[in-house]
Scaffold this active site. Sequence first.
Site, PDB file in Angstrom:
ATOM      1  CG  ASP A 187      -1.878   1.121   1.253  1.00 23.27           C
ATOM      2  OD1 ASP A 187      -2.719   1.147   0.344  1.00 23.27           O
ATOM      3  OD2 ASP A 187      -1.806   1.990   2.139  1.00 23.27           O
ATOM      4  CD  GLU A 271      -5.612  -0.252  -4.071  1.00 22.42           C
ATOM      5  OE1 GLU A 271      -6.825  -0.273  -3.957  1.00 22.42           O
ATOM      6  OE2 GLU A 271      -4.865   0.165  -3.178  1.00 22.42           O
ATOM      7  CB  CYS A 324     -12.707  -6.733   7.834  1.00 22.75           C
ATOM      8  SG  CYS A 324     -11.996  -7.977   8.925  1.00 22.75           S
ATOM      9  CB  CYS A 327     -14.659 -11.450   8.623  1.00 28.19           C
ATOM     10  SG  CYS A 327     -15.261  -9.767   8.874  1.00 28.19           S
ATOM     11  CB  CYS A 343     -13.640  -5.857  11.776  1.00 30.59           C
ATOM     12  SG  CYS A 343     -14.943  -6.704  10.883  1.00 30.59           S
ATOM     13  CB  CYS A 346     -14.461 -10.755  12.680  1.00 32.36           C
ATOM     14  SG  CYS A 346     -13.096  -9.798  11.982  1.00 32.36           S
ATOM     15  CG  ASP A 353      -1.843   3.142   5.958  1.00 28.91           C
ATOM     16  OD1 ASP A 353      -2.780   3.524   5.232  1.00 28.91           O
ATOM     17  OD2 ASP A 353      -1.226   3.904   6.726  1.00 28.91           O
TER      18      ASP A 353
END
Length: 391
Positions: A187, A271, A324, A327, A343, A346, A353
């Site tokens: 990232d 990305e 997340c 999950c 989250c 979960c 990051d």
Amino acid sequence: MLKAIKIRIYPTTEQADFLNRQFGAVRFCYNTGLRVMSHRYRRHGQSLSAKHDLKKLLPVAKKSRKYGWLKEADSMALQQACLNLDHAFQRFFDPKQKGGYPRFKSKRGKQSSYHCVGVRAGDNWIKVPKLGPIRARVHRKVEGRLKSITLTRTVTGKHYASLLFETEQAAPAPLKDIDAAKVVGLDMGLSHLAIDSAGRKFANPRFLKQAQKNLKRKQQALSRTKKGSANRSKARLLVAKAHERVANARNDLQHKLSRQIVDDNQAVIVETLKVKNMMKNDKLAKHIGDASWHALIAKLEYKAKEQGKHLVKIDQWFASSKTCHACQHKRGAMPLNVRSWECPACHTQHDRDINAARNIKQQGIIQLKAEGLSVSAHGGLRKSGTSPAAA
Ligand SMILES: [Zn+2]
């Protein structure tokens, strides 16, 4: 396999004068070509091919009295200017590349010319057509056939040459079996250089931040000067020098970082769409971020290729920060200042990051598998061979 090196060159005053005229001729061809093509595009909605149509105009121009001075320059360099323009238009018309409309080249910007016939290089010199040997500092020897030399002059007046060699060595075949433990998601942000899916953060070093601050200050000073004044050109040179320092420092850093990442892994996932989305506010930040991300990705890409490793670019938008990784629960909007979250489904604690980097990794593995590669999930615990991770 092709290998490139970039070296500093030291032309004499006469050589620099000649290069200046040659850069001018190259720029003239590019800009004139762009003018002709834009006219055609606006008037008739059709595009000429810079490759075919404009190249044909070159010999005609050279015979004319008005443009006869073009003969002085290396003809391959002028042809290449047409090809470069062609590429710029291809990037513009290709919906995948999303290139902007080609822009005119300024005589104040960076200059370049490409040479591929009659080029040679020695221990401390290079040779391009129409000029004697130019003194150079060749810091690295490359075995192979010299294919081309691209000369550039920076805004601050430094000359460089990029030498492209074709080596006998074949590129290694791409790895087919990938160890999931050796897949890394990256990232990239403005606050950090990069954050990987293993939770490592590569910070922007202090000197780079300072150089960037300095650049910003110089840029503000430039904007306060009056157009066309002597102070303005002085300020412009200071900006260019500050810019160069930032670029050199960053370049250096990126080489080290990309070397480390590629050496340690078999596949690297990045990305590419995020670049555009994240830096809408600050123009300077956008400029710095933009340039550095693309440059880092390019370095990762060629270094990976040299070792038969994979670089996967995720170019489709997905909510890497908001999902997340444990999950797959997707939360609502999350402002940039939220650095960590829990989250709701979960209850995993997330560093913003690192969570994004992990999602990028997962997405990359899906893509690698879709390309028919095997990605084993049992980490570094393979039975055969010695894996450094197991050791
Ligand atoms: Zn969750």
